[in-house]
Design an enzyme around this catalytic site. Structure first.
Site, mmCIF file in Angstrom:
data_model
loop_
_atom_site.group_PDB
_atom_site.id
_atom_site.type_symbol
_atom_site.label_atom_id
_atom_site.label_comp_id
_atom_site.label_asym_id
_atom_site.label_seq_id
_atom_site.Cartn_x
_atom_site.Cartn_y
_atom_site.Cartn_z
ATOM 1 N N HIS A 122 0.847 -1.180 0.000
ATOM 2 C CA HIS A 122 0.000 0.000 0.000
ATOM 3 C C HIS A 122 0.886 1.235 0.000
ATOM 4 O O HIS A 122 2.118 1.144 0.097
ATOM 5 C CB HIS A 122 -0.937 -0.009 1.208
ATOM 6 C CG HIS A 122 -2.077 -0.972 1.070
ATOM 7 N ND1 HIS A 122 -3.093 -0.802 0.154
ATOM 8 C CD2 HIS A 122 -2.352 -2.129 1.729
ATOM 9 C CE1 HIS A 122 -3.948 -1.805 0.252
ATOM 10 N NE2 HIS A 122 -3.526 -2.624 1.194
ATOM 11 N N ASP A 139 -0.119 6.691 -3.613
ATOM 12 C CA ASP A 139 -1.267 6.333 -4.447
ATOM 13 C C ASP A 139 -1.545 7.374 -5.526
ATOM 14 O O ASP A 139 -1.624 7.053 -6.714
ATOM 15 C CB ASP A 139 -2.517 6.177 -3.582
ATOM 16 C CG ASP A 139 -2.557 4.852 -2.838
ATOM 17 O OD1 ASP A 139 -1.671 4.010 -3.075
ATOM 18 O OD2 ASP A 139 -3.472 4.666 -2.012
#
Length: 389
Positions: free
Chosen positions: A130, A161
């Protein structure tokens, strides 16, 4: 209708970075079709469709990608598309029969955008991860934190992200579109978040090697280490952000704080930073956040109130700029950037695949009878009547 009007994009639905990239393109006028699963993803929580803002301005269709008919439908959609965006681990699209080789055989001009954390190759390419993992491995997380010797601060999931991932994929796709004008050919874009974050660190890597950046976080000018680039608590429990980097801005900061004539260390005397920080903190604690905003109004001291999301959307700055929109009582950021001549037209709410799938496929050139048959056999979600509308 936006500068990307007429651009046809297929987006393989997923989480976070790939849908955000699709949203950016859709906001600018691209026709983005989100290809979703028949069953919703397991997030551990549910987001009502109206709040799933990363899917705004798109159409959606839910397809059974484990069926030969679903894959055949996808390849037909590929033939009429300019871009494809996918955010799965390496090998997933290939196992579905929708990897770059298959898709570009169907459409040699297709630009195939691949979003991963670790890249399509390398020792970590098959591992899960992540945002926090990608920024940890690129040098960014270690540099974020305002207390020397303290733990790194987690900056939400913006850096990996959306910054190192979505934005780099978007610029890669648009660059490949430009190149296609000369070659007539598509290509594959390997957008790895760990690569993008590393690229974003270019200035800091340069400063470090030039001796202008300490590896210990909380010790530098713009990492919260300096007393003139940090936050201070106010009397009411709020915070203000101070960014008085330049000498003239720093002078204005001292003036408004009433410290222009105080016996204080020099701005760049690192040994004196603790004294400066204590002096600033003492003064900022004497007024409320809003009082400080008023005190610094009209100055170049670079002091701003720290607003939460609700406050930011309601602030005069946002209202004057039209930076947030409210559609059916849903507050959402307006598309960015802004264009003088080819501005996008409004915002459409996130779609429900079962409602928009049939009409969206019709718009992409799929025959209505075929759509109705696929819906009837549950290869595509929707109602047969919608396929004929």
């Amino acid at each position: 209708m936006g500068p990307l009007r007429g651009l046809k994009v297929l987006e393989m639905a997923g989480l976070g970075p790939a849908p955000f990239c699709g949203m950016l393109l859709a906001d600018l006028g691209a026709e983005v079709l989100s290809v979703q699963r028949l069953a919703s993803a397991d997030l551990g929580f549910d987001i009502p469709t109206r709040y799933d803002l990363l899917n705004r301005n798109k159409e959606a269709v839910a397809v059974d990608l484990k069926s030969p008919e679903g894959i055949e439908l996808m390849l037909d959609l590929v033939r009429g598309s300019d871009l494809l965006i996918e955010g799965f681990r390496p090998g997933v699209m290939e196992r579905l029969g929708l990897g770059p080789e298959a898709c570009m055989a169907a459409n040699p001009g297709l630009i195939y955008g691949r979003m991963t954390g670790w890249g399509q190759s390398g020792p970590l390419s098959a591992r899960a991860g992540h945002d926090i993992n990608y920024i940890a491995m690129s040098g960014a997380l270690a540099a974020i934190g305002s207390e020397p010797g303290g733990p790194p601060a987690v900056p939400l999931n913006y850096i990996g992200d959306f910054g190192g991932g979505s934005l780099y994929l978007a610029i890669g796709l648009l660059a490949a579109l430009h190149e296609r004008r000369q070659s007539g050919l598509g290509q594959v874009i390997d957008a790895a978040m760990v690569d993008g974050v590393g690229s974003m660190m270019a200035m800091h890597y340069g400063y470090w090697q030039a001796g202008q950046w300490e590896l210990q976080r909380g010790s530098n000018t713009v990492d919260g280490g300096s007393p003139w680039y940090t936050t201070y608590r106010t009397r009411d429990g709020g915070y203000v952000a101070v960014g008085a980097v330049e000498k003239r801005f720093y002078a204005e900061l001292l003036s408004v704080l009433g410290l222009a004539d105080a016996d204080l260390p020099d701005q760049h005397d690192r040994a004196g930073w603790p004294r400066l920080r204590a002096a600033f903190a003492e003064v900022f604690a004497t007024r409320s956040r809003d009082e400080w905003e008023a005190a610094f109004a009209g100055t170049d001291a670079c002091v701003s109130p720290v607003l939460d999301m609700a406050e930011a959307a309601a602030h005069e700055l946002a209202r004057t700029r039209g930076a947030f929109l409210c559609n059916d009582d849903v507050i959402e950021p307006a598309p960015a950037p802004r264009f003088s001549r080819s501005a996008p037209a409004g915002i459409r709410p996130p779609p429900v695949a079962a409602r928009t799938g049939g009409p969206a496929l019709r718009q992409r050139g799929i025959d209505a009878d075929r759509i109705a048959d696929l819906i009837g056999r549950k290869i595509v979600a929707g109602e047969r009547a919608a396929a004929m509308s």
